[in-house]
Scaffold this active site. Structure first.
Site, PDB file in Angstrom:
ATOM      1  N   HIS A   1      -3.661  -5.617  -3.684  1.00 25.03           N
ATOM      2  CA  HIS A   1      -2.405  -5.400  -4.599  1.00 25.03           C
ATOM      3  C   HIS A   1      -1.808  -6.656  -4.998  1.00 25.03           C
ATOM      4  O   HIS A   1      -0.587  -7.146  -4.841  1.00 25.03           O
ATOM      5  CB  HIS A   1      -1.346  -4.639  -3.832  1.00 25.03           C
ATOM      6  CG  HIS A   1      -0.233  -4.096  -4.849  1.00 25.03           C
ATOM      7  ND1 HIS A   1      -0.248  -4.287  -6.286  1.00 25.03           N
ATOM      8  CD2 HIS A   1       0.792  -3.021  -4.562  1.00 25.03           C
ATOM      9  CE1 HIS A   1       0.794  -3.367  -6.728  1.00 25.03           C
ATOM     10  NE2 HIS A   1       1.374  -2.677  -5.612  1.00 25.03           N
TER      11      HIS A   1
ATOM     12  N   ARG B   1       7.180   3.369  -8.881  1.00 26.19           N
ATOM     13  CA  ARG B   1       7.965   2.076  -9.043  1.00 26.19           C
ATOM     14  C   ARG B   1       7.080   1.223  -9.686  1.00 26.19           C
ATOM     15  O   ARG B   1       7.351   0.409 -10.744  1.00 26.19           O
ATOM     16  CB  ARG B   1       8.317   1.473  -7.584  1.00 26.19           C
ATOM     17  CG  ARG B   1       8.687  -0.050  -7.813  1.00 26.19           C
ATOM     18  CD  ARG B   1       9.214  -0.281  -6.401  1.00 26.19           C
ATOM     19  NE  ARG B   1       9.855   0.826  -5.553  1.00 26.19           N
ATOM     20  CZ  ARG B   1      10.771   0.860  -4.749  1.00 26.19           C
ATOM     21  NH1 ARG B   1      11.151  -0.428  -4.477  1.00 26.19           N
ATOM     22  NH2 ARG B   1      11.168   2.100  -4.201  1.00 26.19           N
ATOM     23  N   THR B   2       6.015   1.012  -9.388  1.00 22.71           N
ATOM     24  CA  THR B   2       4.753   0.081  -9.718  1.00 22.71           C
ATOM     25  C   THR B   2       4.386   0.392 -11.218  1.00 22.71           C
ATOM     26  O   THR B   2       4.426  -0.579 -11.968  1.00 22.71           O
ATOM     27  CB  THR B   2       3.292   0.067  -8.899  1.00 22.71           C
ATOM     28  OG1 THR B   2       3.764  -0.314  -7.597  1.00 22.71           O
ATOM     29  CG2 THR B   2       2.461  -1.000  -9.369  1.00 22.71           C
TER      30      THR B   2
ATOM     31  N   LYS C   1     -11.017  17.990 -13.026  1.00 28.13           N
ATOM     32  CA  LYS C   1     -11.881  18.865 -13.790  1.00 28.13           C
ATOM     33  C   LYS C   1     -13.359  18.313 -13.603  1.00 28.13           C
ATOM     34  O   LYS C   1     -14.302  18.811 -14.438  1.00 28.13           O
ATOM     35  CB  LYS C   1     -11.719  18.739 -15.310  1.00 28.13           C
ATOM     36  CG  LYS C   1     -10.160  19.306 -15.582  1.00 28.13           C
ATOM     37  CD  LYS C   1     -10.169  19.000 -17.234  1.00 28.13           C
ATOM     38  CE  LYS C   1      -8.582  19.586 -17.601  1.00 28.13           C
ATOM     39  NZ  LYS C   1      -8.113  18.694 -18.676  1.00 28.13           N
TER      40      LYS C   1
END
Lengths: 427, 325
Positions: free
Chosen positions: B146, B66-67, B94
């Protein structure tokens, strides 16, 4: 030894173990102190060291400094870190067993000492592993480690699997007459934490390490120390409560001692604000109240030593998101000025600070160091309390320049260090 | 030093990492700019040329659909070029270091990183090490921050409720692990909200929650009494295995938002959720889909708010829209 005769003249000699604080001279013959005060009869001085305006004191004894060798030479080496020690006035370094190859055999003990001797900048006292490979499961060969010259064993950051193993290890160490150094931390409560469980950790949303991770381990260890008769030393405390618990045990006559890392006497949880990875340290910086109680515990002697808890890192160790960075501070070269700030803050007098840096830790380890007594090895530190400098890391001898004190203005710097009568550092 | 990292030497917003340290005026301006973009997203041609020629990299070290989608749409509606890099299955597995990953993408001459990472402080770290011309927008770092989610929630609250100074807002659920809650608390307080409450069992609260600037409730009926806004937080399944809670069932029974519980709030209270929702865990379907729910409105607002933040951070847009600073 050539038996060269040195006279350190005109300085303020502070030797807390002998109650000396006076403007006198120190006389050295070969690798030994021969007198403090009046010149011994027939002493023909070969070299005179002018110590005017300087403090002259025993070389410092550091209970916890990581040299990274063998195995992590990309971080630091015995050569680089013993040179840094000399620049910091430290003449005896105790190094924890958690090198990449664990110090759990006489061969490793000898290797470290031989390499340090060949560099010749500081005396290195390896601390043996308490359990084999620091795995926390089986006892290390403590008798053999002792025969190789170890005076203490410990498990460093590695957890001991369970309390039964800890109990047996303490019993066996007591049987060997070895001091057990415990860095108290209950791993389950530490979990994956990296900062103090307090206001800053709450705001930054970082995984936390509660004070109980330390106090639960202190409590368990104290009970088992009492039961087994082991001599226990707690390293690098961070909380007020742990200091109080140890003070109580000491008042009941339990043979237990403790130290504190020098940066814990200054910084608090707010140092990690803004995610400064250089302030990522284990145990974490805690509240202002904790810091104040650590200072008080140091002043009262509950904490008998200040150590550097020196942990030099390669630059990459600190280049990641905060929780993924490696904890630890390269702290040898800031240990003296930070300790001197305690005098200015009225926590301790200068003589007591020197006692916590030299004689205090030597007594804890049972080493005949940390004094200027006639007959003692001539490990001497000269420093100037007026010298001002700014921490830039560029002129450091340590290979690790990971410090939260970048840009700090410090007062006080070592001007000369003698190891067994030989100048190993001179500014 | 830590907070000023969001601003350049001239005091302009250069990175958007946290609400901490941002003024009420700036938050209001973000909402005003978002308001002006709302009309864009409702037009037939949903594009403005503000960021034409700019390259925005969605750098997601943690999975999120969603974000990432709303950031991508927001960037495209501003006419920017978008590169989606999903690192969870890419370079760091990696053995490449975070900084090397950043340096490599930086070398492709990009203008902005939108960063989602599982570690608190990751966006700050990247912002501190990127080249001077690159901006960083935090799309969620660990349990820390956020900020665009918080701003879209503020924007939604403003649309329905107007003046923050008269509002009581309750945030219910896993505050301890929630970057959304931390950012919302900062934003609500900066905007002068009358009362900010958190409602949670002690195991899901951080140390000294009052220190964050909230009133703390452990009982959901008391916590919801008389509030104007209810923000429910998602409950992760890991909280059961981590011994934070006994079971989803017990959580729903004692903290879940049902119609009966919602009746304790003001009659016109709105219900919000940052998504994705767990029906029957933290919220009853009848509430999630009910008349007081504004959950889908939040999603739509997410695009406008992210357009606002991206255009403000990359600069040069405001006058073109006639929005004064």
């Amino acid at each position: 030894m050539s038996g060269e005769r040195l006279a350190i003249m005109g300085g303020r000699v502070i030797d807390p173990a002998n109650g000396v604080d006076a403007l006198v001279s120190v006389y050295i013959a070969g690798d030994l102190i021969v007198a403090v005060g009046d010149k011994p009869e027939g002493f023909a001085t070969d070299q005179e060291i002018d110590a005017e305006g300087q403090i002259v004191c025993p070389g410092f004894v550091d209970l916890c400094a990581r040299l990274r060798e063998p195995g992590q030479e990309y971080k630091a080496t015995i050569a680089s870190e013993t040179a840094a020690a000399a620049a910091a006035g430290v003449t005896t370094l105790c190094c924890p067993p958690d090198t990449r190859r664990v110090i759990d055999t006489p061969a490793l003990v000898n290797l470290l000492r031989e390499r340090a001797d060949s560099v010749g900048k500081a005396r290195v006292i390896p601390i043996g592993a308490l359990t084999r490979g620091l795995q926390g499961k089986e006892l290390s060969s403590m008798m053999a480690l002792k025969a190789a010259g170890c005076v203490a064993v410990g498990n460093a950051y590695a957890p001991v699997e369970n309390l039964l193993v800890l109990r047996r290890a303490l019993e066996y160490a007591a049987n060997c007459g070895l001091l057990v150094i415990v860095r108290p931390e209950e791993p389950a409560l530490r979990n994956r934490g990296c900062v103090h469980d307090g206001a800053v950790g709450s705001r930054l949303g970082l995984p936390v390490i509660p004070v109980s991770a330390e106090t639960v381990a202190v409590a368990q260890t104290l009970v088992l120390a009492g039961q087994t008769g082991a001599k226990v030393h707690f390293g690098q405390l961070s909380s007020a409560r742990a200091v109080a618990m140890i003070a109580e045990a000491q008042s009941q006559g339990v043979a237990v001692s403790a130290d504190v890392a020098v940066h814990q006497l200054h910084l608090t949880e707010s140092a990690v604000d803004g995610f400064d990875a250089n302030a990522h340290v284990s145990p974490p910086f805690r509240s202002q109240a904790d810091r104040d109680c650590l200072r008080e515990g140091l002043a009262k002697g509950v904490l008998g030593a200040i150590c550097s808890d020196h942990q030099p890192h390669d630059p990459n160790a600190k280049l990641d998101a905060f929780p993924a960075t490696e904890p630890g501070i390269s702290s040898l070269e800031t240990m003296l000025p930070l300790s001197l700030q305690l005098v200015e803050a009225g926590v301790l007098d200068l003589s007591s600070v020197i006692a916590r840096l030299a004689h205090g830790p030597a007594v804890i380890m049972g080493l005949g160091a940390g004094t200027l007594s006639p007959g003692a090895r001539a490990d001497v530190c000269l420093f100037d309390t007026r010298l001002e400098w700014v921490v830039a890391g560029t002129d450091w001898l340590s290979r690790g320049i990971n410090t939260p004190f970048y840009g700090s203005k410090f007062k006080g710097r070592v001007t000369r260090t003698l190891l067994s009568g030989r100048t190993v550092h001179c500014r | 030093m830590n907070k000023s990292i969001q601003f350049d030497a001239a005091g302009r917003l250069r990175h958007f990492l946290t609400i901490d340290g941002l003024s009420r005026e700036l938050l209001v301006r973000i909402m005003d700019v978002a308001e002006s973009f709302s009309s864009v997203t409702e037009q037939q041609v949903k594009k403005v040329p503000l960021l034409r020629g700019k390259t925005i990299v969605n750098l997601f070290f943690e999975n999120s659909t969603r974000t990432r989608n709303t950031f991508e749409l927001a960037a495209k509606r501003l006419s920017a070029d978008v590169l989606n890099v999903n690192i969870a299955t890419s370079a760091t597995s990696k053995g490449e270091s975070l900084l090397d990953t950043i340096r490599n993408i930086e070398a492709m001459h990009v203008d902005m990183f939108v960063v989602r990472h599982e570690a608190s402080g990751a966006a700050h770290f990247i912002a501190r090490h990127v080249a001077p011309h690159i901006s960083v927008v935090n799309a969620g770092d660990g349990s820390h921050s956020h900020p665009t989610q918080a701003m879209l929630d503020m924007f939604t609250i403003r649309q329905y409720k107007g003046d923050f100074s008269k509002l009581k807002v309750a945030i219910v659920g896993d505050i301890l692990h929630s970057r959304v809650a931390r950012s919302e608390i900062l934003a609500l307080n900066a905007l002068g909200t009358a009362e900010v409450r958190v409602v949670a069992p002690k195991t899901l609260l951080p140390d000294d929650p009052e220190g964050l600037g909230v009133k703390v409730f452990h009982d959901v009926d008391q916590g919801l009494a008389g509030v104007d806004v209810v923000i429910m937080l998602r409950l992760q399944k890991e909280r059961m295995s981590g011994a934070f809670l006994p079971s989803e069932h017990e959580y729903f029974t004692y903290f879940g938002l049902t119609e009966e519980r919602l009746a304790k709030a003001n009659p016109d209270a709105i219900v919000m959720h940052p998504g994705p929702i767990n029906r029957g865990v933290e919220i009853d379907s009848r509430v999630a889909d009910g008349p007081q729910s504004v959950i889908l409105r939040q999603v739509g607002n997410g695009i406008a708010v992210r357009m606002a933040v991206m255009s403000m951070v990359l600069g040069g847009y405001v006058d073109a829209l006639g929005v004064t600073s």
